[in-house]
Scaffold this motif. Structure first.
Motif, mmCIF file in Angstrom:
data_model
loop_
_atom_site.group_PDB
_atom_site.id
_atom_site.type_symbol
_atom_site.label_atom_id
_atom_site.label_comp_id
_atom_site.label_asym_id
_atom_site.label_seq_id
_atom_site.Cartn_x
_atom_site.Cartn_y
_atom_site.Cartn_z
ATOM 1 N N VAL A 32 56.626 138.547 35.728
ATOM 2 C CA VAL A 32 56.984 137.616 34.572
ATOM 3 C C VAL A 32 56.040 138.079 33.521
ATOM 4 C CG1 VAL A 32 57.603 135.601 33.767
ATOM 5 C CG2 VAL A 32 57.936 136.088 36.153
ATOM 6 N N ARG A 33 56.760 138.420 32.255
ATOM 7 C CA ARG A 33 56.120 138.652 31.150
ATOM 8 C C ARG A 33 55.961 137.148 30.355
ATOM 9 N NH1 ARG A 33 58.486 143.239 32.971
ATOM 10 N NH2 ARG A 33 57.018 144.986 32.881
ATOM 11 N N LEU A 34 54.791 137.019 29.826
ATOM 12 C CA LEU A 34 54.828 135.596 28.829
ATOM 13 C C LEU A 34 54.208 135.678 27.679
ATOM 14 C CD1 LEU A 34 52.920 133.777 32.114
ATOM 15 C CD2 LEU A 34 55.297 133.183 31.168
ATOM 16 N N THR A 35 54.889 135.094 26.706
ATOM 17 C CA THR A 35 54.414 135.367 25.475
ATOM 18 C C THR A 35 54.953 134.093 24.743
ATOM 19 O OG1 THR A 35 54.773 136.882 23.328
ATOM 20 C CG2 THR A 35 56.842 136.207 24.669
ATOM 21 N N GLY A 36 54.646 133.960 23.237
ATOM 22 C CA GLY A 36 54.914 132.934 22.472
ATOM 23 C C GLY A 36 53.730 131.897 22.714
ATOM 24 N N GLY A 37 54.227 130.569 22.286
ATOM 25 C CA GLY A 37 53.049 129.428 22.391
ATOM 26 C C GLY A 37 51.750 129.590 21.437
ATOM 27 N N GLU A 38 50.868 128.694 21.476
ATOM 28 C CA GLU A 38 49.841 128.594 20.618
ATOM 29 C C GLU A 38 49.200 129.924 20.577
ATOM 30 O OE1 GLU A 38 49.413 126.505 18.362
ATOM 31 O OE2 GLU A 38 50.956 125.184 18.983
ATOM 32 N N ASP A 39 48.611 130.673 21.894
ATOM 33 C CA ASP A 39 47.927 131.729 21.795
ATOM 34 C C ASP A 39 48.902 133.020 21.675
ATOM 35 O OD1 ASP A 39 49.056 131.727 24.226
ATOM 36 O OD2 ASP A 39 46.925 131.926 25.386
ATOM 37 N N ARG A 40 50.211 132.834 21.670
ATOM 38 C CA ARG A 40 51.042 134.030 21.511
ATOM 39 C C ARG A 40 51.137 134.744 22.785
ATOM 40 N NH1 ARG A 40 53.483 131.462 18.535
ATOM 41 N NH2 ARG A 40 54.917 133.048 17.787
ATOM 42 N N GLU A 41 50.569 134.239 23.912
ATOM 43 C CA GLU A 41 50.569 134.671 25.177
ATOM 44 C C GLU A 41 50.892 133.778 26.037
ATOM 45 O OE1 GLU A 41 46.503 136.393 26.127
ATOM 46 O OE2 GLU A 41 46.812 137.991 24.672
ATOM 47 N N LEU A 94 63.364 139.264 21.946
ATOM 48 C CA LEU A 94 64.013 137.879 21.307
ATOM 49 C C LEU A 94 62.995 136.955 20.862
ATOM 50 C CD1 LEU A 94 66.852 137.585 23.840
ATOM 51 C CD2 LEU A 94 66.995 138.760 21.819
ATOM 52 N N TRP A 95 61.821 136.952 21.178
ATOM 53 C CA TRP A 95 61.072 135.828 21.035
ATOM 54 C C TRP A 95 60.417 136.118 19.341
ATOM 55 C CZ3 TRP A 95 55.532 135.467 19.748
ATOM 56 C CH2 TRP A 95 54.946 136.568 19.999
ATOM 57 N N ARG A 96 60.458 137.114 19.204
ATOM 58 C CA ARG A 96 60.040 137.483 17.434
ATOM 59 C C ARG A 96 61.099 137.191 16.697
ATOM 60 N NH1 ARG A 96 55.256 139.656 16.584
ATOM 61 N NH2 ARG A 96 54.052 140.578 18.340
ATOM 62 N N VAL A 97 62.288 137.355 17.279
ATOM 63 C CA VAL A 97 63.319 137.057 16.269
ATOM 64 C C VAL A 97 64.055 135.496 16.069
ATOM 65 C CG1 VAL A 97 65.971 137.716 15.880
ATOM 66 C CG2 VAL A 97 64.413 139.458 16.956
ATOM 67 N N LEU A 98 63.972 134.921 17.191
ATOM 68 C CA LEU A 98 64.284 133.544 17.309
ATOM 69 C C LEU A 98 63.396 132.454 16.492
ATOM 70 C CD1 LEU A 98 64.726 133.189 20.954
ATOM 71 C CD2 LEU A 98 66.628 132.963 19.382
ATOM 72 N N ASP A 99 63.958 131.907 15.646
ATOM 73 C CA ASP A 99 63.357 130.887 14.787
ATOM 74 C C ASP A 99 63.232 129.601 15.327
ATOM 75 O OD1 ASP A 99 62.189 129.752 12.607
ATOM 76 O OD2 ASP A 99 64.350 129.493 11.448
ATOM 77 N N VAL A 100 61.853 129.496 16.128
ATOM 78 C CA VAL A 100 61.495 128.455 16.735
ATOM 79 C C VAL A 100 60.134 128.078 16.185
ATOM 80 C CG1 VAL A 100 63.249 128.789 18.765
ATOM 81 C CG2 VAL A 100 60.850 129.499 18.782
ATOM 82 N N PRO A 101 59.702 126.659 16.814
ATOM 83 C CA PRO A 101 58.523 126.150 16.550
ATOM 84 C C PRO A 101 57.458 126.930 17.389
ATOM 85 C CG PRO A 101 59.756 124.388 16.968
ATOM 86 C CD PRO A 101 60.758 125.588 17.092
ATOM 87 N N ARG A 102 56.042 127.163 16.776
ATOM 88 C CA ARG A 102 55.019 128.123 17.008
ATOM 89 C C ARG A 102 54.692 127.916 18.752
ATOM 90 N NH1 ARG A 102 51.336 131.709 15.178
ATOM 91 N NH2 ARG A 102 49.281 131.880 16.449
ATOM 92 N N ASP A 103 54.914 126.595 18.999
ATOM 93 C CA ASP A 103 54.404 126.175 20.391
ATOM 94 C C ASP A 103 55.417 126.566 21.394
ATOM 95 O OD1 ASP A 103 56.145 124.247 19.706
ATOM 96 O OD2 ASP A 103 55.041 122.544 20.740
ATOM 97 N N VAL A 104 56.851 126.863 21.172
ATOM 98 C CA VAL A 104 57.583 127.273 22.200
ATOM 99 C C VAL A 104 57.137 128.678 22.770
ATOM 100 C CG1 VAL A 104 59.899 127.986 22.532
ATOM 101 C CG2 VAL A 104 59.573 126.135 20.852
#
Length: 260
Positions: free
Chosen positions: A34-43, A67-77
């Motif tokens: 599983v590859r994890l990204t996003g969230g407060e630390d971007r990981e 997709l995570w770089r294209v989707l316009d969502v809050p930073r903590d997602v």
């Protein structure tokens, strides 16, 4: 079900592959990478909502990461992109949640899209069990309550998500079905009344050459009849994730993030 997805989905690419892969953390849950990204630390860190999206048949495990770089969502997602456990012989990097009969797939493709609602693809139930185990370990490791969990995927990945949600004890806040089709539909319908608080976003191309648009509408109607809040995004395209769907998915995820 026997369908080939040798035409990869198309989505606007706003970052190079190298840039997309930066700040992505790789972990193993239930023997699934599983590859994890996003969230407060971007990981994948923090305590924001977790969006888990599974790729389609024939795609590499990294297929949806951009997709995570294209989707316009809050930073903590936070985002999780599992890699299907099965390698497809003769197709470099291609993976599957369960295997398909590729010869039958070619015949089916020549005949045009049809419904597979009455079929239970060989290997799907075992794959679903592994997905459920992966989700449980992931939620435990990342401390994700069910009210902050969104699961879904593209094509075969969305079918794995539906089978987990409607036939297993997986009860997320929302379900995302991108260019999926119903399989095992009688079992799905039997499980839908237990999910009346579930929010659903479903998209499908009117000219999808692989998976029937009408079958997708039938799934939409079944979910709505069972009381599920289902947002439907049809588009004039094929087996893909176009920008109108990305915009709709962004709005959907933002609304869930604000409510949890």
């Amino acid at each position: 079900m026997a369908l080939a997805e040798d035409e990869p989905r198309r989505v606007l690419e706003l970052a190079s592959p190298d840039e997309q892969d930066r700040r992505v953390r790789e972990e193993r849950f239930a023997e699934i990478t599983v590859r994890l990204t996003g969230g407060e630390d971007r990981e994948g860190g923090g305590d924001g909502p977790l969006v888990l999206l599974m790729h389609g048949f024939g795609a590499p495990g990294t297929d949806l990461i951009g997709l995570w770089r294209v989707l316009d969502v809050p930073r903590d997602v936070r985002f999780a992109f599992p890699e299907a456990p099965n390698e497809i012989p003769g197709m470099f990097g291609a993976r599957a949640w369960w295997m398909l009969d590729l010869e039958r797939a070619e015949v089916a493709r020549a005949q045009g899209p049809r419904s597979y609602a009455g079929e239970v693809p060989p290997g799907m139930e075992a794959a679903t069990d592994q997905v459920v185990e992966m989700l449980a370990e992931l939620q435990d490791e990342l401390a994700v309550p069910v009210e902050r969990l969104i699961v879904g995927g593209f094509s075969q990945g969305s079918m794995a998500a539906c089978n987990a949600v409607f036939t297993r004890n997986v009860d997320p806040a929302a379900l995302v079905i991108l260019s999926g089709t119903p399989v095992n539909l009688s079992a799905w319908e039997a499980g839908m009344p237990r999910r009346q608080n579930l929010r659903v976003l479903q998209s499908h191309g009117e000219r999808d050459p692989l998976l029937s648009f009408q079958a997708a509408q039938d799934l939409r109607d079944a979910m709505r009849a069972a009381g599920l809040q289902t947002e439907w995004i049809p588009f004039k395209g094929g087996h893909e994730i176009p920008m109108p769907v990305m915009d709709g998915l962004s709005r959907f995820l933002r609304d869930i993030a604000l409510r949890t």
